[in-house]
Scaffold this motif. Structure first.
Motif, short mmCIF file in Angstrom:
data_model
loop_
_atom_site.label_atom_id
_atom_site.label_comp_id
_atom_site.label_asym_id
_atom_site.label_seq_id
_atom_site.Cartn_x
_atom_site.Cartn_y
_atom_site.Cartn_z
N ASP A 1 13.92 4.44 -3.03
CA ASP A 1 14.03 3.13 -2.40
C ASP A 1 13.67 3.25 -0.92
N ILE A 2 12.56 2.62 -0.55
CA ILE A 2 12.08 2.71 0.83
C ILE A 2 13.06 2.05 1.78
N ASP A 3 13.63 0.93 1.38
CA ASP A 3 14.60 0.24 2.25
C ASP A 3 15.82 1.12 2.52
N GLU A 4 16.26 1.84 1.50
CA GLU A 4 17.40 2.74 1.66
C GLU A 4 17.05 3.85 2.65
N LEU A 5 15.82 4.35 2.56
CA LEU A 5 15.39 5.38 3.51
C LEU A 5 15.36 4.84 4.93
N LEU A 6 14.84 3.63 5.09
CA LEU A 6 14.73 3.04 6.42
C LEU A 6 16.10 2.73 7.02
N ALA B 1 0.84 -1.21 0.00
CA ALA B 1 0.00 0.00 0.00
C ALA B 1 0.87 1.26 0.00
N VAL B 2 1.95 1.26 0.78
CA VAL B 2 2.85 2.43 0.82
C VAL B 2 3.54 2.60 -0.53
N GLU B 3 3.96 1.51 -1.14
CA GLU B 3 4.64 1.61 -2.43
C GLU B 3 3.70 2.09 -3.54
N MET B 4 2.45 1.65 -3.51
CA MET B 4 1.48 2.13 -4.50
C MET B 4 1.18 3.61 -4.29
N TRP B 5 1.07 4.02 -3.03
CA TRP B 5 0.86 5.44 -2.73
C TRP B 5 2.05 6.26 -3.24
N LEU B 6 3.26 5.76 -3.00
CA LEU B 6 4.48 6.44 -3.44
C LEU B 6 4.49 6.60 -4.96
N THR C 1 18.89 9.12 10.58
CA THR C 1 18.03 10.19 11.10
C THR C 1 17.04 10.65 10.04
N ASP C 2 15.99 11.33 10.53
CA ASP C 2 15.01 11.90 9.62
C ASP C 2 15.61 13.02 8.78
N ASP C 3 16.58 13.73 9.35
CA ASP C 3 17.22 14.81 8.59
C ASP C 3 17.97 14.27 7.37
N SER C 4 18.69 13.17 7.56
CA SER C 4 19.41 12.59 6.42
C SER C 4 18.42 12.05 5.39
N ARG C 5 17.29 11.51 5.85
CA ARG C 5 16.26 11.03 4.92
C ARG C 5 15.67 12.20 4.13
N HIS D 1 7.84 19.18 -0.22
CA HIS D 1 8.09 19.04 1.23
C HIS D 1 6.93 18.31 1.91
N LYS D 2 5.71 18.59 1.47
CA LYS D 2 4.54 17.90 2.02
C LYS D 2 4.63 16.40 1.70
N PHE D 3 5.01 16.08 0.47
CA PHE D 3 5.19 14.69 0.05
C PHE D 3 6.25 14.01 0.90
N ILE D 4 7.38 14.70 1.12
CA ILE D 4 8.47 14.12 1.90
C ILE D 4 8.01 13.82 3.32
N ASN D 5 7.28 14.74 3.93
CA ASN D 5 6.79 14.53 5.30
C ASN D 5 5.82 13.34 5.37
N GLU D 6 4.92 13.26 4.40
CA GLU D 6 3.97 12.14 4.38
C GLU D 6 4.69 10.81 4.17
N LEU D 7 5.68 10.81 3.28
CA LEU D 7 6.42 9.57 3.02
C LEU D 7 7.18 9.12 4.25
N LEU D 8 7.80 10.05 4.98
CA LEU D 8 8.53 9.68 6.19
C LEU D 8 7.58 9.16 7.26
N ASP D 9 6.38 9.74 7.37
CA ASP D 9 5.39 9.23 8.32
C ASP D 9 4.96 7.81 7.96
N LYS D 10 4.73 7.57 6.68
CA LYS D 10 4.32 6.23 6.24
C LYS D 10 5.46 5.23 6.39
N ALA D 11 6.68 5.66 6.16
CA ALA D 11 7.83 4.76 6.27
C ALA D 11 8.05 4.32 7.72
N LYS D 12 7.69 5.16 8.66
CA LYS D 12 7.85 4.80 10.08
C LYS D 12 6.90 3.68 10.50
#
Length: 165
Positions: A120-125, A89-94, A129-133, A152-163
């Motif tokens: 790459d979600i795995d690379e992000l995970l 679901a996260v990858e389809m949203w992305l 830190t969130d700053d480096s992401r 920036h809104k997209f980045i924030n939503e992606l980081l929330d979903k990745a957590k």
């Protein structure tokens, strides 16, 4: 050495019914070899130790037939399947959000002029830190067609979903 064949026929007129058989073998010095007797310790389906190494090798000199592809299927538990569905679901949203950021219509997603961005979600995970992401994502999405506030809104939503993964 010579090859010999013996044909036995016991035609008795008495109670010992007619039994016949054929033997073949290789004589070592011109004399017929004695008929092999079954080893008393072996069953009729087992080979004697002297014949244990005998086998036939067929070599295929023609075309090698194409090997049938083998597929392995796995059965996952309900918890594992829930994690897989969440990740999907996260990858389809992305995928959908990246198309919006780059203003790519859904029906022409394979167009030649389309920008290819790989997040790459795995690379992000794996980042600490969130700053480096955020910096990594900002670098990847620097040439998006939407305004920076949308990025920036997209980045924030992606980081929330990745957590949640």
């Amino acid at each position: 050495m010579s090859l010999f064949f013996k044909f036995r026929s016991n035609r008795g007129s008495g109670a010992g019914a007619a039994a016949c058989g054929m033997e073949c073998g290789v004589a070592a010095s011109g004399f017929p070899a004695p008929a092999p007797r079954a080893h008393p310790a072996l069953s009729p389906t087992e080979r004697s130790p002297a014949k244990a190494g005998l086998h036939v090798n067929f070599s295929d000199k023609g075309e090698v037939k194409e090997r049938r592809e083998k597929f392995l299927t796995a059965k996952y538990g309900s918890h594992q399947m829930a994690l897989i569905r969440k990740r999907l679901a996260v990858e389809m949203w992305l995928y959908d959000e990246l198309q919006k950021l780059y203003e790519i219509p859904k029906e022409s997603s394979g167009a030649a002029g389309a920008q290819e961005v790989e997040v790459d979600i795995d690379e992000l995970l794996d980042m600490d830190t969130d700053d480096s992401r955020r910096r990594h994502l900002a670098t990847l999405l620097a040439d998006a067609k939407k305004p920076q506030k949308d990025v920036h809104k997209f980045i924030n939503e992606l980081l929330d979903k990745a957590k949640t993964l």
